[in-house]
Design a protein around this motif. Structure first.
Motif, PDB file in Angstrom:
ATOM      1  N   LYS A   1      42.163  58.966 -13.091  1.00 47.09           N
ATOM      2  CA  LYS A   1      42.157  57.939 -14.139  1.00 47.09           C
ATOM      3  C   LYS A   1      43.551  57.341 -14.306  1.00 47.09           C
ATOM      4  O   LYS A   1      43.708  56.123 -14.428  1.00 47.09           O
TER       5      LYS A   1
ATOM      6  N   ARG B   1      45.885  57.120 -12.078  1.00 45.38           N
ATOM      7  CA  ARG B   1      46.144  56.253 -10.914  1.00 45.38           C
ATOM      8  C   ARG B   1      45.471  54.888 -11.108  1.00 45.38           C
ATOM      9  O   ARG B   1      46.068  53.862 -10.784  1.00 45.38           O
ATOM     10  N   ARG B   2      44.251  54.897 -11.635  1.00 47.40           N
ATOM     11  CA  ARG B   2      43.571  53.615 -11.900  1.00 47.40           C
ATOM     12  C   ARG B   2      44.326  52.831 -12.965  1.00 47.40           C
ATOM     13  O   ARG B   2      44.544  51.619 -12.833  1.00 47.40           O
ATOM     14  N   ASP B   3      44.722  53.514 -14.055  1.00 45.83           N
ATOM     15  CA  ASP B   3      45.450  52.853 -15.144  1.00 45.83           C
ATOM     16  C   ASP B   3      46.773  52.250 -14.664  1.00 45.83           C
ATOM     17  O   ASP B   3      47.221  51.230 -15.163  1.00 45.83           O
ATOM     18  N   LEU B   4      47.414  52.910 -13.687  1.00 48.25           N
ATOM     19  CA  LEU B   4      48.665  52.412 -13.130  1.00 48.25           C
ATOM     20  C   LEU B   4      48.431  51.459 -11.956  1.00 48.25           C
ATOM     21  O   LEU B   4      49.381  51.013 -11.319  1.00 48.25           O
ATOM     22  N   GLN B   5      47.184  51.186 -11.679  1.00 51.11           N
ATOM     23  CA  GLN B   5      46.760  50.314 -10.572  1.00 51.11           C
ATOM     24  C   GLN B   5      47.292  50.825  -9.226  1.00 51.11           C
ATOM     25  O   GLN B   5      47.743  50.059  -8.383  1.00 51.11           O
ATOM     26  N   LEU B   6      47.174  52.159  -9.042  1.00 51.18           N
ATOM     27  CA  LEU B   6      47.594  52.795  -7.792  1.00 51.18           C
ATOM     28  C   LEU B   6      46.393  53.270  -6.987  1.00 51.18           C
ATOM     29  O   LEU B   6      46.561  53.760  -5.892  1.00 51.18           O
ATOM     30  N   ALA B   7      45.193  53.181  -7.572  1.00 57.69           N
ATOM     31  CA  ALA B   7      43.994  53.727  -6.904  1.00 57.69           C
ATOM     32  C   ALA B   7      43.561  52.876  -5.740  1.00 57.69           C
ATOM     33  O   ALA B   7      43.852  51.725  -5.635  1.00 57.69           O
TER      34      ALA B   7
END
Length: 155
Positions: A147, A149-155
C-alpha cells in the motif's frame, strides 16, 4: 500525542541500532527516509512487516528511499531480530519512547477489545529536506508495504 502531517518538519533523532551503532535522521538528509514504528521484534505482525520492508528494500533504495525501523526493544533484541530475519536496514531502539512520542506513534490504542497505551503501528515518509511527506497511523502489518508503494507511486 499529536501526530505528524505532511509539511511538518520531521523531529530529528539519534537512536542506538541493532548493529551496535546509531542512526541519526539528519544524517540521512538528501534521501527520502521511510521511518516505520512497530510494537515488538519477533512477534508475528512485526515480523511480517519487517520482512515486507526487507523484500522491497532493493526497489525502495533504487527509487531513492532509505528505511529505518523503530521499536521500544533493546538493541540486543533488535540484533537477534535482524539476524533471525536477515534484516539489512537499521533497526533503532527507543525504550524510553521519546521518539515514538515525538512522532505520534505512542499512545492509546485498542488491543483485543481493551484500551492500552503502547506503540501505534505507523509509517512516516520524510523528504530529502527533512519535511514529512506522508504520515500513516494505525497501519496494518500485512500488506502495508505494498500500500505504501502505491501511495508513493512506486508500485
Amino acid at each position: 500525542m499529536p501526530r505528524l502531517s505532511a509539511g511538518d518538519p520531521a523531529p530529528d533523532f539519534t537512536l542506538p541500532t541493532a548493529d551496535g551503532g546509531t542512526v541519526t535522521l539528519s544524517d540521512l538528509r538528501g534521501s527520502h527516509v521511510i521511518v516505520y514504528f512497530y510494537p515488538a521484534a519477533m512477534t508475528p505482525g512485526c515480523t511480517t512487516q519487517a520482512c515486507d520492508f526487507r523484500d522491497s528494500l532493493g526497489s525502495l533504495q533504487s527509487a531513492g528511499y532509505r528505511v529505518v525501523g523503530v521499536s521500544p526493544d533493546t538493541p540486543e533484541r533488535l540484533a537477534q531480530f535482524a539476524e533471525a530475519e536477515h534484516l539489512t536496514y537499521p533497526l533503532a531502539s527507543d525504550p524510553q519512547h521519546q521518539v515514538l512520542e515525538a512522532w505520534g506513534a505512542w499512545g492509546e490504542k485498542t488491543l483485543y477489545g481493551k484500551t492500552v497505551v503502547g506503540v501505534i503501528r505507523s509509517t512516516v515518509v520524510v523528504d530529502p529536506d527533512g519535511i514529512v511527506e506522508l504520515a500513516q497511523y494505525n497501519v496494518k502489518a500485512t500488506g502495508h508495504v505494498a500500500k505504501l508503494r502505491r501511495d508513493l507511486q512506486l508500485a
